[in-house]
Design a protein around this motif. Structure first.
Motif, PDB file in Angstrom:
ATOM      1  N   THR A  94      39.118  44.206  42.634  1.00  0.00           N
ATOM      2  CA  THR A  94      39.839  43.184  41.464  1.00  0.00           C
ATOM      3  C   THR A  94      38.957  43.155  40.391  1.00  0.00           C
ATOM      4  OG1 THR A  94      38.004  41.433  42.203  1.00  0.00           O
ATOM      5  CG2 THR A  94      40.178  41.334  43.525  1.00  0.00           C
ATOM      6  N   LYS A 129      42.286  36.046  35.380  1.00  0.00           N
ATOM      7  CA  LYS A 129      42.800  37.314  35.972  1.00  0.00           C
ATOM      8  C   LYS A 129      41.614  37.863  36.998  1.00  0.00           C
ATOM      9  CE  LYS A 129      46.903  37.337  34.391  1.00  0.00           C
ATOM     10  NZ  LYS A 129      47.940  38.172  33.369  1.00  0.00           N
ATOM     11  N   ASP A 132      42.873  39.508  40.161  1.00  0.00           N
ATOM     12  CA  ASP A 132      44.119  40.416  40.076  1.00  0.00           C
ATOM     13  C   ASP A 132      43.442  42.019  40.234  1.00  0.00           C
ATOM     14  OD1 ASP A 132      45.070  37.896  39.223  1.00  0.00           O
ATOM     15  OD2 ASP A 132      46.452  39.075  37.942  1.00  0.00           O
ATOM     16  N   ASN A 136      47.866  45.165  38.427  1.00  0.00           N
ATOM     17  CA  ASN A 136      49.046  44.028  38.457  1.00  0.00           C
ATOM     18  C   ASN A 136      48.337  43.510  36.919  1.00  0.00           C
ATOM     19  OD1 ASN A 136      50.258  44.078  40.780  1.00  0.00           O
ATOM     20  ND2 ASN A 136      48.578  42.816  41.580  1.00  0.00           N
ATOM     21  N   LEU A 137      47.776  44.205  36.253  1.00  0.00           N
ATOM     22  CA  LEU A 137      47.283  43.969  34.778  1.00  0.00           C
ATOM     23  C   LEU A 137      48.013  44.756  33.601  1.00  0.00           C
ATOM     24  CD1 LEU A 137      43.541  43.745  35.249  1.00  0.00           C
ATOM     25  CD2 LEU A 137      45.155  41.689  35.462  1.00  0.00           C
TER      26      LEU A 137
END
Ligand SMILES: Nc1ncnc2c1ncn2[C@@H]1O[C@H](COP(=O)(O)OP(=O)(O)O)[C@@H](O)[C@H]1O
Ligand SMILES: [Mg+2]
Length: 226
Positions: A94, A129, A132, A136-137
């Motif tokens: 992440t 975020k 994440d 997904n960024l």
């Protein structure tokens, strides 16, 4: 902060850097520009000791990194943050874990890691975020994670090699403004870039290179196509 003295780097027959000398004071924000193959990345690789010069000296904070024993390279890199064009995030970690990674590597305790990572996430406006994964960024968000990872150890120097090379113009400007904000807090920032329009807008010192030489060095300059 940075001093190159008569630095030459030769690859085979090619003079990637040809007797380069310049210095950058602590607290400056500097753009390194010039066409592809000019030698920009070579300058940065000498700074973070990915390469050694063929001749000459490269000083970072009064340490001659060209003569630094290999074992000391990690200590040097702890004092600098490096930002890459392709972000170099670990895909299975992440945002939080990517930023924490260098801190784990030096054995920092968990509470301090948490405090530092959340601080860095705040600087890059990505607190929402934290959990994440990179996929997904957006590209801009990934580069902000890369930037948070670069600043998390509180380096005195940030080196960025084409940090906006994979980003659209608006997102690129956000990244440059973020780096400017980090610079304004006292960190020296050196950015190699092709991005003429952005460099013109930033009105910082611009060092222009061509064929392994410095062709201009302007205090509050703009990009000069050569
Ligand atoms: N590892 C290497 N081996 C051989 N040639 C290299 C190597 N790295 C860079 N070069 C050459 O050195 C020159 C400068 O490269 P580089 O510093 O990457 O330029 P820039 O970042 O300005 O595009 C180029 O001609 C490049 O092909
Ligand atoms: Mg390059």
């Amino acid at each position: 902060m940075i001093q190159f003295i008569n630095v030459t780097k030769i690859y085979g027959e090619l003079r990637a850097l040809d007797n380069i000398s310049f210095s950058i004071a602590s607290g400056e924000m500097v753009f390194l520009v010039g066409p592809s193959g000019a030698g920009k990345s070579t300058i940065l690789r000498l700074l973070y000791r990915e390469e050694k010069p063929t001749s000459g000296q490269v000083f970072v904070s009064n340490v001659d990194v060209s003569r630094l024993p290999n074992g000391q390279t990690p200590i040097l890199r702890r004092r600098m943050g490096i930002i890459f064009q392709d972000f170099k995030l670990l895909p299975n970690k992440t945002s939080f874990e990517n930023i924490a990674y260098p801190l784990f590597a030096i054995g920092m305790d968990n509470a301090e890691i948490k405090r530092r990572v959340h601080g860095a996430l705040k600087v890059v406006s990505l607190s929402n975020k934290a959990n994440d994964f990179p996929k997904n960024l957006s590209g801009g968000e990934q580069q902000r994670v890369g930037t948070a990872r670069a600043i998390v150890q509180g380096p005195s120097l940030i080196i960025a090699d084409e940090p906006t090379g994979n980003l659209d113009p608006n997102t690129s400007m956000e990244i440059f403004q973020l780096l400017e904000k980090i610079n304004q807090k006292g960190t020296t920032v050196l950015i190699a870039t092709h991005n003429q329009q952005m460099v013109d807008q930033m009105k910082k010192r611009v060092i222009t290179m061509s064929n392994g030489k410095i062709t201009s060095d302007i205090k509050s300059g703009s990009y000069h196509a050569v």
